[in-house]
Design a protein around this motif. Structure first.
Motif, PDB file in Angstrom:
ATOM      1  N   GLU A  96      50.952  -1.790  57.035  1.00  0.00           N
ATOM      2  CA  GLU A  96      51.549  -0.682  56.293  1.00  0.00           C
ATOM      3  C   GLU A  96      51.525  -0.990  54.810  1.00  0.00           C
ATOM      4  OE1 GLU A  96      55.712   1.831  55.981  1.00  0.00           O
ATOM      5  OE2 GLU A  96      55.127   0.961  57.905  1.00  0.00           O
ATOM      6  N   PHE A  97      50.967  -0.075  54.031  1.00  0.00           N
ATOM      7  CA  PHE A  97      50.892  -0.194  52.585  1.00  0.00           C
ATOM      8  C   PHE A  97      51.433   1.078  51.947  1.00  0.00           C
ATOM      9  CE2 PHE A  97      47.951  -3.620  53.411  1.00  0.00           C
ATOM     10  CZ  PHE A  97      47.969  -4.411  52.268  1.00  0.00           C
ATOM     11  N   MET A  98      51.774   0.975  50.666  1.00  0.00           N
ATOM     12  CA  MET A  98      52.077   2.167  49.894  1.00  0.00           C
ATOM     13  C   MET A  98      50.870   3.098  49.945  1.00  0.00           C
ATOM     14  SD  MET A  98      53.126   2.366  45.858  1.00  0.00           S
ATOM     15  CE  MET A  98      51.555   1.661  45.357  1.00  0.00           C
ATOM     16  N   LYS A  99      51.115   4.401  50.065  1.00  0.00           N
ATOM     17  CA  LYS A  99      50.022   5.360  50.233  1.00  0.00           C
ATOM     18  C   LYS A  99      49.383   5.717  48.884  1.00  0.00           C
ATOM     19  CE  LYS A  99      51.553   5.160  54.342  1.00  0.00           C
ATOM     20  NZ  LYS A  99      51.209   3.924  55.043  1.00  0.00           N
ATOM     21  N   LEU A 100      48.116   6.059  48.931  1.00  0.00           N
ATOM     22  CA  LEU A 100      47.401   6.527  47.757  1.00  0.00           C
ATOM     23  C   LEU A 100      48.141   7.726  47.174  1.00  0.00           C
ATOM     24  CD1 LEU A 100      44.651   5.923  46.266  1.00  0.00           C
ATOM     25  CD2 LEU A 100      43.729   7.843  47.565  1.00  0.00           C
ATOM     26  N   ARG A 101      48.343   7.728  45.865  1.00  0.00           N
ATOM     27  CA  ARG A 101      49.188   8.751  45.243  1.00  0.00           C
ATOM     28  C   ARG A 101      48.740  10.164  45.573  1.00  0.00           C
ATOM     29  NH1 ARG A 101      50.832   6.597  39.194  1.00  0.00           N
ATOM     30  NH2 ARG A 101      51.048   4.384  39.723  1.00  0.00           N
ATOM     31  N   THR A 102      47.437  10.394  45.547  1.00  0.00           N
ATOM     32  CA  THR A 102      46.931  11.750  45.761  1.00  0.00           C
ATOM     33  C   THR A 102      46.909  12.149  47.230  1.00  0.00           C
ATOM     34  OG1 THR A 102      44.669  10.885  45.775  1.00  0.00           O
ATOM     35  CG2 THR A 102      45.527  11.705  43.673  1.00  0.00           C
ATOM     36  N   GLN A 103      47.252  11.216  48.129  1.00  0.00           N
ATOM     37  CA  GLN A 103      47.229  11.524  49.559  1.00  0.00           C
ATOM     38  C   GLN A 103      48.611  11.393  50.201  1.00  0.00           C
ATOM     39  OE1 GLN A 103      44.109   9.305  51.564  1.00  0.00           O
ATOM     40  NE2 GLN A 103      42.561   9.931  50.093  1.00  0.00           N
ATOM     41  N   ARG A 104      49.641  11.274  49.389  1.00  0.00           N
ATOM     42  CA  ARG A 104      50.986  11.170  49.939  1.00  0.00           C
ATOM     43  C   ARG A 104      51.459  12.525  50.449  1.00  0.00           C
ATOM     44  NH1 ARG A 104      53.589   7.421  45.106  1.00  0.00           N
ATOM     45  NH2 ARG A 104      52.226   5.613  45.475  1.00  0.00           N
ATOM     46  N   LEU A 105      52.250  12.477  51.505  1.00  0.00           N
ATOM     47  CA  LEU A 105      52.739  13.695  52.144  1.00  0.00           C
ATOM     48  C   LEU A 105      53.972  14.223  51.433  1.00  0.00           C
ATOM     49  CD1 LEU A 105      52.755  15.699  54.546  1.00  0.00           C
ATOM     50  CD2 LEU A 105      54.197  14.042  55.752  1.00  0.00           C
ATOM     51  N   SER A 106      54.007  15.528  51.241  1.00  0.00           N
ATOM     52  CA  SER A 106      55.191  16.212  50.746  1.00  0.00           C
ATOM     53  C   SER A 106      55.653  17.166  51.849  1.00  0.00           C
ATOM     54  CB  SER A 106      54.881  16.974  49.457  1.00  0.00           C
ATOM     55  OG  SER A 106      56.034  17.642  48.985  1.00  0.00           O
ATOM     56  N   LEU A 107      56.569  16.691  52.687  1.00  0.00           N
ATOM     57  CA  LEU A 107      57.018  17.478  53.838  1.00  0.00           C
ATOM     58  C   LEU A 107      58.105  18.458  53.421  1.00  0.00           C
ATOM     59  CD1 LEU A 107      56.809  17.738  56.979  1.00  0.00           C
ATOM     60  CD2 LEU A 107      58.730  16.137  57.106  1.00  0.00           C
ATOM     61  N   PRO A 108      57.989  19.742  53.809  1.00  0.00           N
ATOM     62  CA  PRO A 108      59.065  20.697  53.517  1.00  0.00           C
ATOM     63  C   PRO A 108      60.385  20.234  54.136  1.00  0.00           C
ATOM     64  CG  PRO A 108      57.076  21.836  54.241  1.00  0.00           C
ATOM     65  CD  PRO A 108      56.845  20.370  54.493  1.00  0.00           C
ATOM     66  N   PRO A 109      61.500  20.695  53.610  1.00  0.00           N
ATOM     67  CA  PRO A 109      62.798  20.285  54.161  1.00  0.00           C
ATOM     68  C   PRO A 109      63.001  20.796  55.585  1.00  0.00           C
ATOM     69  CG  PRO A 109      63.077  22.048  52.564  1.00  0.00           C
ATOM     70  CD  PRO A 109      61.646  21.610  52.463  1.00  0.00           C
ATOM     71  N   HIS A 110      63.901  20.134  56.293  1.00  0.00           N
ATOM     72  CA  HIS A 110      64.183  20.480  57.688  1.00  0.00           C
ATOM     73  C   HIS A 110      64.525  21.960  57.837  1.00  0.00           C
ATOM     74  CE1 HIS A 110      65.692  19.831  61.791  1.00  0.00           C
ATOM     75  NE2 HIS A 110      66.755  20.537  61.447  1.00  0.00           N
ATOM     76  N   GLY A 111      65.294  22.497  56.875  1.00  0.00           N
ATOM     77  CA  GLY A 111      65.706  23.890  56.950  1.00  0.00           C
ATOM     78  C   GLY A 111      64.557  24.886  56.857  1.00  0.00           C
ATOM     79  N   ALA A 112      63.400  24.447  56.377  1.00  0.00           N
ATOM     80  CA  ALA A 112      62.240  25.327  56.330  1.00  0.00           C
ATOM     81  C   ALA A 112      61.649  25.542  57.716  1.00  0.00           C
ATOM     82  CB  ALA A 112      61.176  24.747  55.395  1.00  0.00           C
ATOM     83  N   TYR A 113      62.024  24.693  58.660  1.00  0.00           N
ATOM     84  CA  TYR A 113      61.529  24.791  60.036  1.00  0.00           C
ATOM     85  C   TYR A 113      62.593  25.340  60.981  1.00  0.00           C
ATOM     86  CZ  TYR A 113      57.579  21.811  58.679  1.00  0.00           C
ATOM     87  OH  TYR A 113      56.454  21.293  58.089  1.00  0.00           O
ATOM     88  N   VAL A 114      63.773  24.731  60.952  1.00  0.00           N
ATOM     89  CA  VAL A 114      64.828  25.054  61.915  1.00  0.00           C
ATOM     90  C   VAL A 114      65.882  25.910  61.234  1.00  0.00           C
ATOM     91  CG1 VAL A 114      66.505  24.110  63.538  1.00  0.00           C
ATOM     92  CG2 VAL A 114      64.391  22.851  63.042  1.00  0.00           C
TER      93      VAL A 114
END
Length: 244
Positions: A96-114
């Motif tokens: 496990e390494f720090m992710k490449l800056r341009t490939q990091r995930l930006s997940l919407p908040p939980h409330g955007a789903y449920v």
């Protein structure tokens, strides 16, 4: 990418008796000025192998890098041999390494789903016979990595156990599909809820049973091929491949 970090790295390398060329820039673009290279070694987690690295590696050269999916942070080192504009090879071990800056995930908040307020938004309810001990494995286990290969565009989030219950959430990355399985101590079946265009738990459970049915393969049985058609992963045989 950071000039001060690069200067510090250069000074430390000089003090250790090593004098490589230290380049300030976006590593995902490689460094065309000194190409082609015999080896490209990355110490950053990837979700996609940059095409520039393949272009800048000589035929027969190697790319060695941590690679994984957005499903979890569970990456593995892959050793790719470059030939005819394509890089292909097997995974070696989990990492496990720090992710490449341009490939990091930006997940919407939980409330955007449920839906807020405790409702389930018309989610379908079911149960599964998969137990917590089978599904919740250590961070560097092969299962998490394999599930990421078989369930595309999905993120798994394991919550803390409270009052004997542990929820595990799944969020779709191409729409707002979601699922939640709740494992309870002493209960043989876990409760499942899922909603949206995809039935994410159904996909995850199918991937789990695929992994078990293939002998619970470890990282070394999986491989990656990257070329003009994109990225393909495979088990044992590069001809039997699929898009992650």
């Amino acid at each position: 990418m950071d000039p001060s970090v690069s200067r510090h790295a250069g000074a430390r390398l000089d003090a250790a008796g090593w004098h490589p060329r230290v380049v300030v820039g976006d590593g995902a673009k490689g460094h065309a000025g000194n190409a082609p290279y015999d080896r490209v070694l990355a110490t950053v987690g990837l979700r996609e192998v940059p095409g520039a690295w393949i272009e800048q590696t000589r035929p027969g050269g190697l790319i060695v890098a941590p690679w994984g999916t957005h499903y979890t942070h569970a990456d593995a080192v892959v050793r790719l041999v470059v030939r005819n504009g394509t890089a292909s090879g097997r995974f070696a071990r989990p990492v496990e390494f720090m992710k490449l800056r341009t490939q990091r995930l930006s997940l919407p908040p939980h409330g955007a789903y449920v839906p807020c307020g405790g409702g389930d938004g018309g989610a379908d309810a079911s149960v599964t016979g998969i137990t917590e001990s089978e599904f919740i494995t250590p961070p560097y286990s092969a299962l998490r990595f394999a599930l990421g290969l078989r369930v595309p565009n999905c993120v798994q989030v394991v919550a803390d156990r409270r009052d004997g219950a542990r929820p595990v959430w799944f969020y779709g990355l191409t729409d707002r599909s979601w699922a939640c399985v709740v494992f309870r101590e002493g209960v043989a079946e876990a409760r499942v809820r899922q909603a949206g265009e995809r039935r994410l738990w159904d996909e995850v459970e199918a991937a789990y049973r695929w992994w078990v049915g293939h002998g619970r393969p470890d990282h070394t049985r999986f491989g990656l091929t990257v070329g003009p058609a994109g990225q393909r992963v495979w088990l044992d045989d590069p001809a039997d491949c699929w898009a992650p």
